[in-house]
Design a protein around this motif. Structure first.
Motif, PDB file in Angstrom:
ATOM      1  N   LYS A   1     -51.012   7.762  21.754  1.00 53.13           N
ATOM      2  CA  LYS A   1     -49.737   7.802  22.472  1.00 53.13           C
ATOM      3  C   LYS A   1     -48.523   7.879  21.553  1.00 53.13           C
ATOM      4  O   LYS A   1     -47.497   8.464  21.916  1.00 53.13           O
ATOM      5  CB  LYS A   1     -49.625   6.566  23.374  1.00 53.13           C
ATOM      6  N   PHE A   2     -48.626   7.300  20.351  1.00 54.36           N
ATOM      7  CA  PHE A   2     -47.461   7.226  19.463  1.00 54.36           C
ATOM      8  C   PHE A   2     -47.781   7.733  18.062  1.00 54.36           C
ATOM      9  O   PHE A   2     -47.350   7.149  17.068  1.00 54.36           O
ATOM     10  CB  PHE A   2     -46.960   5.776  19.386  1.00 54.36           C
TER      11      PHE A   2
ATOM     12  N   LYS B   1     -44.795   8.233  15.654  1.00 59.07           N
ATOM     13  CA  LYS B   1     -43.859   7.121  15.507  1.00 59.07           C
ATOM     14  C   LYS B   1     -44.285   6.190  14.360  1.00 59.07           C
ATOM     15  O   LYS B   1     -45.471   6.066  14.041  1.00 59.07           O
ATOM     16  CB  LYS B   1     -43.796   6.296  16.798  1.00 59.07           C
TER      17      LYS B   1
ATOM     18  N   VAL C   1     -42.008   2.064  16.835  1.00 63.50           N
ATOM     19  CA  VAL C   1     -42.563   1.275  17.936  1.00 63.50           C
ATOM     20  C   VAL C   1     -42.866  -0.116  17.402  1.00 63.50           C
ATOM     21  O   VAL C   1     -43.385  -0.260  16.293  1.00 63.50           O
ATOM     22  CB  VAL C   1     -43.867   1.909  18.474  1.00 63.50           C
TER      23      VAL C   1
END
Length: 425
Positions: free
Chosen positions: A322-323, A326, A401
């Protein structure tokens, strides 16, 4: 009102410790009329995913119009939230009323642990005060000697078996599986998401001895991931397409599949007609605080109670998907009886920096001790979790994040502070 306030108000004494065994709670429940025998129960155990499975099943059963009681542990924020009916928590006044009844029946002399008292309250609340249609009861620790294991449910679920609470349950998968399999009752169906051969054999052996029908994922039912974050469910009797979830990650699809199988077995038992709208709607309404919970969207702050090796694996895989673009800042704390070295090692594969911390709990590991285990190139520790959180939050920006993870008790502390700061209840 805190548990301490309740203690002071009704003047009873309990032992705040883990002390496995069923004799104390069985004797006390007999004094208050054996409320556990007056309700229909689905008993849910396992190392990981039992809380999410519970929430998916709760969502679906509530969508049918049933009055659904839930008992889970540990608390998300306050002791009240461990006990709810159709999403509404037990009130302070109801808790005090129950304890006053219990006191008249010898609570002060019963020597119950805190969790045993909470379990007894749950059974009494669901049977006597709320009169629920069905109660979903989550195992506290292990299963065989856990205080919830004092009734005969209509259905049992063992999500999986992993290395957890090794100081209490044993060090091998087989030993831990033996404790988990203890919730299987004579003739009561058992659903399991376990597919590791050693643990699965232990569960199957127990089910065979108890003459309990067993249903295993990838053998009696399964799921298939589809495009657009949807999936399908298949069993010998049922196929459902285009299912979607409110919780993120493939491990949640596994948990949802257990709940779906449970739903089909329950409606067959109760002779209720299958309703696809009910199933899909209930799954989407499932909410599980502290499990990949995004408490702030920009920049993202994520809370996840990945409290053992297997849960950490699932979390890291989800974060990575998902990240991936990041920077990942991690705030981590854990209990001393967890496989901290393995959990930290998994976290290090995605973390750009890690802050280790501790919190006020008898079994919490010291931040400095956790930090010594880590081999990460950018690590630090702060014993005070409030200061650790403040430091972590100050470092996140648009390109990053913050992942807060580890002990569920730790996540509860963090969640309480963050939601209070945002003016939430």
């Amino acid at each position: 009102m805190s548990f301490k306030d309740l203690q002071e108000q009704v003047n009873f004494t309990i032992k705040n410790e883990i002390n496995l065994g069923l004799n104390r709670i069985i004797q006390f429940l007999e004094r208050v009329g054996n409320p556990q025998n007056q309700i229909q129960v689905v008993h849910i155990g396992g190392t990981n995913g039992k809380g999410s499975t519970l929430r998916f099943l709760e969502g679906v059963l509530r969508e049918t119009g049933m009055k659904v009681g839930v008992f889970h542990s540990p608390a998300y924020q306050f002791i009240n939230d461990q006990l709810s009916v159709n999403g509404t928590y037990i009130t302070d006044e109801e808790m005090i009323d129950i304890i006053q009844v219990f006191t008249k029946h010898g609570l002060n002399e019963a020597g119950l642990t805190e969790f045993e008292l909470q379990t007894a309250m749950a059974f009494y609340y669901f049977a006597t005060i709320q009169k629920v249609d069905i109660a979903l009861i989550e195992v506290g620790l292990g299963g065989r000697d856990d205080s919830t294991n004092v009734m005969t449910p209509v259905l049992s679920i063992i999500t999986n078996v992993g290395h957890d609470h090794i100081g209490f349950l044993g060090s091998s998968v087989e030993e831990i599986a033996y404790h988990k399999a203890g919730i299987i009752k004579n003739g009561v169906p058992i659903i399991s998401g376990e597919h590791k051969s050693a643990a699965k054999e232990v569960i199957q052996k127990e089910a065979l001895q108890k003459e309990s029908p067993d249903y295993f994922i990838e053998e009696d039912f399964s799921y298939r991931l589809e495009e657009g974050d949807t999936f399908s469910f298949q069993s010998a009797a049922n196929t459902v397409e285009d299912l979607a979830l409110s919780l993120y990650g493939e491990h949640q699809v596994t948990n949802a599949s257990l709940a779906i199988m449970a739903y089909f077995l329950l409606i067959e038992k109760w002779e209720i007609e299958y309703n696809e709208r009910v199933l899909k709607g209930g799954l989407l309404k499932a909410v599980h605080p502290g499990r990949f919970e995004i408490v702030q969207k920009e920049p993202p702050i994520i809370l996840d109670g990945a409290h053992n090796e297997e849960a950490m694996d699932a979390l890291v895989n989800t974060i990575d998907r998902k990240f991936s673009n990041k920077k990942i800042i991690v705030l981590f704390s854990a209990l001393k009886d967890k496989p901290i070295d393995k959990m930290v090692g998994i976290l290090e594969t995605i973390a750009d920096e890690i802050i280790f911390t501790s919190f006020d709990f008898p079994r919490a590991a010291r931040a400095e001790d956790i930090c010594k285990v880590s081999k990460h190139h950018k690590k630090e520790f702060e014993e005070d979790w409030r200061m650790g959180l403040q430091t972590a939050v100050s470092r996140i920006g648009n390109d990053s994040v913050l992942l807060v993870t580890g002990s569920l008790y730790f996540i509860s502390e963090i969640r309480t502070k963050l939601t209070k700061e945002r003016g939430k209840k």
